[in-house]
Design an enzyme around this catalytic site. Structure first.
Site, mmCIF file in Angstrom:
data_model
loop_
_atom_site.group_PDB
_atom_site.id
_atom_site.type_symbol
_atom_site.label_atom_id
_atom_site.label_comp_id
_atom_site.label_asym_id
_atom_site.label_seq_id
_atom_site.Cartn_x
_atom_site.Cartn_y
_atom_site.Cartn_z
ATOM 1 C CG HIS A 1 -1.742 1.187 1.416
ATOM 2 N ND1 HIS A 1 -3.070 1.253 1.051
ATOM 3 C CD2 HIS A 1 -1.455 2.408 1.940
ATOM 4 C CE1 HIS A 1 -3.556 2.444 1.342
ATOM 5 N NE2 HIS A 1 -2.592 3.169 1.883
ATOM 6 C CD GLU A 2 1.980 3.394 3.692
ATOM 7 O OE1 GLU A 2 2.213 4.483 3.130
ATOM 8 O OE2 GLU A 2 0.995 3.208 4.418
ATOM 9 C CG HIS A 43 0.228 6.118 -0.568
ATOM 10 N ND1 HIS A 43 -0.823 6.878 -1.031
ATOM 11 C CD2 HIS A 43 -0.227 5.500 0.561
ATOM 12 C CE1 HIS A 43 -1.869 6.729 -0.229
ATOM 13 N NE2 HIS A 43 -1.535 5.896 0.729
ATOM 14 C CD GLU A 82 -4.751 6.312 2.196
ATOM 15 O OE1 GLU A 82 -4.583 5.108 2.477
ATOM 16 O OE2 GLU A 82 -3.807 7.110 2.069
#
Length: 293
Positions: free
Chosen positions: A148-149, A152, A225
């Site tokens: 997930h990071e 980003h 997100e």
């Protein structure tokens, strides 16, 4: 992953306030006063854009340094144990899959299940996880959070945020100076130049409008997100990301992260002042979005 946005916004607002006061003391605001009576709107717009984007870009440039110092994150240069080795290798593999440069990998001390990513660009980033995440999540769940990071970073969210914040800053500064001008003229009857009322009113209006403008930035954050969740599902697998979000629902504790960096974390708990100011969508909505994709 709720640290990134509050860190960026608070740093940004602090820089704007500092620059505004400094430029006022240096007399730069005088260029906004044409012939001593009316605002020069062209000069004001240029001034607002330079100051607004300047503050935003400085915040972006400082983001890694600020995050490290505010969380006490320790970068892993050489892994000292199997957990650190797994962490670095997982991020390395995910970064390669996402097509980005290898980020710095760090751990910070916190009982929360949390992680964040920040940095100026896709090839100069930082990914950090809490000790709580490493202790409370299994490796499949932790892998999904890391993905997930990394997503980003790959999506360029920090740069996009900086540009959006720059636009928001520009309008906040522009409108606050107009409000200060109106109050100075209509209430305090200043006829030549700008008096102290203009300066004080402008600063107050800038702070109030800045808080309201945060709604725009928070909306952007919530949309990003969902996209980062989808990116994690592609890199690590949808089931792992859903499991990670479920773990957050079960294990969530009040965050011990500094408020200034809470918006770059993963937890996404409900805000006490309403959804408009939430940096993350509710966890259940994120799970539903993944399951329906």
């Amino acid at each position: 992953m709720m640290k990134r946005i509050f860190l960026f916004i608070v740093t940004n607002l602090a820089i704007l306030l500092m620059l505004s006061i400094t430029l006022r003391l240096l007399g730069v605001d005088r260029i906004l006063d044409a012939e001593g009576s009316e605002l020069n709107f062209n000069a004001l717009l240029v001034f607002s854009a330079v100051l607004g984007f300047g503050g935003s870009l400085i915040s972006l440039a400082m983001s890694k340094w600020s995050a490290k110092h505010m969380t006490g994150a320790m970068v892993i240069d050489v892994p000292s144990n199997s957990t650190e080795g797994w962490l670095v290798e997982t991020v390395r593999r995910q970064a390669k899959a996402a097509g980005i440069g290898m980020p710095e990998v760090a751990i910070y001390d916190s009982p929360d299940i949390n992680a964040f990513a920040t940095g100026m660009n896709r090839n100069n980033a930082l990914v950090a996880v809490s000790t709580g995440l490493l202790q409370k999540m299994n490796r499949d769940e932790a892998e999904a959070v890391l993905a997930h990071e990394v997503s980003h970073v790959a999506n360029g969210d920090m740069v996009t945020l900086a540009l959006i914040q720059g636009v928001v800053n520009t309008f906040v500064i522009f409108l606050s100076r107009i409000i200060g001008h109106i109050v100075d003229r209509a209430v305090f009857k200043s006829e030549e130049g700008h008096g102290p009322a203009y300066f004080v009113t402008s600063l107050i209006a800038q702070m109030v409008l800045g808080i309201l403008a945060t709604i725009i930035v928070m909306w952007f954050s919530r949309q990003r997100e969902f996209r980062a969740d989808a990116g994690s599902a592609q890199i690590s697998g949808r089931n792992k990301m859903v499991a990670a979000l479920r773990r957050l629902q079960q294990e969530y504790e009040p965050s011990h992260l500094p408020d200034k960096i809470a918006a770059f974390g993963i937890s996404g708990q409900k805000s006490q002042i309403g959804r408009l100011f939430m940096s993350h969508p509710p966890l259940e909505e994120r799970i539903q979005a993944l399951q329906s994709a």
